[in-house]
Design a protein around this motif. Structure first.
Motif, short mmCIF file in Angstrom:
data_model
loop_
_atom_site.label_atom_id
_atom_site.label_comp_id
_atom_site.label_asym_id
_atom_site.label_seq_id
_atom_site.Cartn_x
_atom_site.Cartn_y
_atom_site.Cartn_z
N PHE A 127 0.81 -1.22 0.00
CA PHE A 127 0.00 0.00 0.00
C PHE A 127 0.85 1.28 0.00
CE2 PHE A 127 -2.71 3.29 1.83
CZ PHE A 127 -3.83 3.19 0.99
N ARG A 187 -6.56 8.08 7.21
CA ARG A 187 -7.51 7.16 7.83
C ARG A 187 -8.93 7.37 7.30
NH1 ARG A 187 -9.51 6.79 13.09
NH2 ARG A 187 -9.00 8.98 13.29
N ILE A 214 -7.64 5.75 2.77
CA ILE A 214 -7.86 4.31 2.92
C ILE A 214 -9.28 3.92 2.51
CG2 ILE A 214 -7.98 2.39 4.57
CD1 ILE A 214 -5.42 3.33 5.75
N CYS A 240 -3.89 -1.39 -5.73
CA CYS A 240 -3.97 -0.18 -4.91
C CYS A 240 -3.62 1.06 -5.74
CB CYS A 240 -3.04 -0.26 -3.70
SG CYS A 240 -3.62 -1.41 -2.47
#
Lengths: 351, 289
Positions: B93, B206, B210, B179
């Protein structure tokens, strides 16, 4: 679409004509890879002498060999079968009786091997003994000042993590039988074998499956000792110049006999007989041992043609050694499945 | 609009047929037929080509439950799959983020090339190269001892970590690629807006990046998890005595003992378990995507 079909049909027909035309003087041989019959110099010498063309095909296990015979009737002319499997191949009508009078070198095969009940059924020979050898121990010369005499070296605490064993259920269980002082063909106390092998597991570095695995681990000095085939140990020393020595422990070791057979439906029986005759010829054998390394020939004249000090003549021919070894007898499918289940259980519980 | 959709499937399929047919014919030939043959084998006592008598049985499936052996193995393979997927996400990631958002132009092309480079080499070659690196006296051992002032012995070969390392190396590009695609689609102005409204970098990651990149993460995880659970080559070569997994046992049935029916039954049980896991996870997955 019709044109496509026409083209495809034409190609298929053409290909099968090619295959058919080429079959006339071909000898199709089924054997382990790198096991004598596919040596380029040997194939060349045989082709020059007889005018037959050798086509090699290989198997990775006895079960695969039997399946290839069952699924390709008439394709193979010569097949190399471990004597312990000869009976099964014969009863499934995969191989035919051999006329030994057409194979002159067969007269020189040691009588005990030629008359082996594993190869002879109803007074007919279904296999011509080729070579025999041992599944014994081999050591990394760098790790030992004096070679060990006993099989217990595999359980030696000082060798922990530097021991290997082949990833093969039958071989492992028979090795356990020898370590517990039992007859490999009639294991009475399976619990003792299991306990003995369980205590071996923490010693193991890895399970090897091919000669190449074993040789690489010695070359990079990762192992001290392990089970190995006598012919392979010889090849490691002769061909690859590795510090490997074969040890026949005092407790004994497993012996096997490899023989050539002619499959039912062979299109070139004469070529097959010529090929088998060449394979058991002293000249081929001496060259095989010197150039590559090999197990012990079943042909007495071939062994006698080796230099006196050679391992295959001196050690393997020693009557003391002959007393210690146990020849593998046929194994039933049920036994094999039982062995595999036990071996898998041992491998899983090690984690 | 509604009429359009209703008419779509019917009127759209005919002109699309010549485009679809090759792929579906190929899939039918290459996947459906062999797979159904295997399903057939898994219910047989013996292969018909072995020349022996055979009949239908469910013994092969019963064998799975008859001892704790296969269940233990399957469990350890599932754990292996989870661990490898987790490591791939942790490594892949950030790399994908840098590729998509930080690097531009030529440097991005160069790094991108490095990511897909492993695909160009044979899998077996990659594993054997790891064997040279990981063993005692191998490349890693020698290099570390040359740099470090104290003596350490690095011998990862034939161990569980070696299997993880080999598998992560093989599968991390999938995670980076999936990703990368979703991260690249995130509008930069969204991130700028969040930052200008006072979100910290961590909060942006966050609560924005994501969640938006979740479809890529999940696609990558599925692409990695499924083959790793059935993997046999890496465990066998790198795992040594700890390298017995569900996949290696299936391989044994096919290659070593020629018990195709049992091997096929074990494979279908694996397929079923993986499908159950994916189905159970699908509500979570759907919410995330």
């Amino acid at each position: 679409m019709t044109r496509l079909i026409a083209t495809l049909t034409a190609t298929t027909v053409f290909a099968s004509i090619l295959v058919f035309a080429a079959q006339a003087d071909e000898v199709h041989v089924l054997n382990w890879k790198g096991y004598g019959a596919d040596e380029p110099w040997a194939v060349e010498a045989f082709e020059k002498a007889t005018g037959n063309k050798v086509v090699n095909d290989f198997f990775n296990s006895e079960q695969e060999m039997l399946t290839k015979l069952r699924t390709n009737p008439g394709l193979y002319d010569v097949v190399m079968i471990n004597a312990a499997f000869n009976d099964q191949a014969m009863s499934e009508k995969l191989i035919q009786p051999i006329d030994l009078s057409k194979i002159p070198n067969a007269a020189d095969i040691s009588p005990d091997k030629a008359s082996s009940p594993m190869l002879n059924h109803d007074g007919k020979a279904y296999g011509v003994p080729w070579v025999w050898g041992l599944t014994a121990l081999a050591i990394n010369d760098k790790s030992f000042d004096t070679p060990p005499a006993s099989i217990s070296v595999m359980w030696d605490e000082a060798r922990k993590g530097r021991v290997v064993i082949r990833d093969d259920a039958v071989e492992a269980i028979q090795f356990g039988a020898i370590a517990t002082g039992q007859n490999i063909n009639d294991i009475k106390d399976m619990d003792a074998v299991k306990a003995k092998l369980t205590s071996l597991m923490p010693q193991i570095r890895t399970f090897w499956s091919s000669e190449n695995d074993w040789n690489q681990m010695v070359a990079s000095n990762q192992i001290d000792v392990g089970t190995y085939w006598s012919g392979s140990a010889d090849r490691a020393k002769t061909q690859f110049k590795l510090p490997v020595s074969l040890v026949i422990p005092q407790e004994g070791s497993v012996a096997w006999l490899d023989a050539f057979s002619i499959p039912v439906g062979s299109k070139n029986v004469a070529g097959a007989e010529a090929f088998i005759n060449y394979m058991i010829d002293p000249k081929f054998y001496v060259e095989w041992v010197t150039k590559v390394g090999a197990p012990v020939s079943a042909n007495e004249k071939a062994v006698a043609a080796l230099p006196e000090e050679s391992f295959n003549r001196k050690v393997m021919g020693d009557p003391e050694v002959a007393k210690r070894i146990q020849f593998q007898a046929p194994i039933t499918d049920e036994q094999r499945e039982k062995y595999l289940a036990l071996w898998q259980e041992l491998k899983v519980n090690v984690k | 609009m509604a009429g359009n959709i209703a008419a779509g499937p019917l009127s759209g399929i005919r002109p699309a047929l010549p485009l679809l047919a090759p792929a579906y014919l190929w899939l039918t030939l290459a996947i459906f037929l062999p797979l159904s043959a295997m399903a057939f084998f898994s219910f047989m006592t013996d292969l018909p080509l072995s020349g022996k008598d055979w009949s239908f049985t469910i013994r092969n499936y019963a064998a799975f439950f008859s001892s704790g052996l296969y269940v233990t193995l399957l469990w350890s393979s599932l754990r292996l799959g989870l661990e490898v997927t987790l490591w791939c996400a942790l490594i892949g990631f950030p790399a994908a983020y840098v590729l998509a958002k930080v690097l531009k132009g030529r440097s991005r092309e160069a790094i991108f090339l490095l990511v897909i480079l492993p695909f160009w080499s044979n899998g077996l070659v990659r594993i054997f190269s790891w064997a040279m690196v990981l063993r005692e006296g191998g490349i890693l051992d020698v290099v570390l001892n040359a740099i470090l002032p104290f003596k350490i012995s690095v011998d990862l070969m034939y161990s569980y970590p070696a299997v993880i390392i080999g598998l992560v190396h093989s599968y991390v590009p999938y995670m980076v690629l999936t990703c990368y695609l979703t991260l690249q689609a995130i509008d930069d102005s969204l991130i700028e807006a969040a930052r200008s409204l006072g979100a910290s970098r961590l909060q942006v990651l966050r609560r924005l990046i994501i969640p938006l990149a979740m479809p890529g993460l999940i696609a990558g995880a599925v692409l990695i998890f499924v083959p790793v659970v059935g993997s046999f080559m890496e465990p066998r070569i790198l795992g040594g005595r700890t390298g017995t997994f569900y996949g290696t046992v299936i391989e044994d049935q096919f290659v070593a003992v020629f018990n195709w029916p049992l091997g096929a039954a074990l494979s279908f049980i694996l397929l079923a378990v993986v499908l159950v896991i994916l189905a159970a996870a699908s509500p979570v997955l759907r919410r995330a995507t």
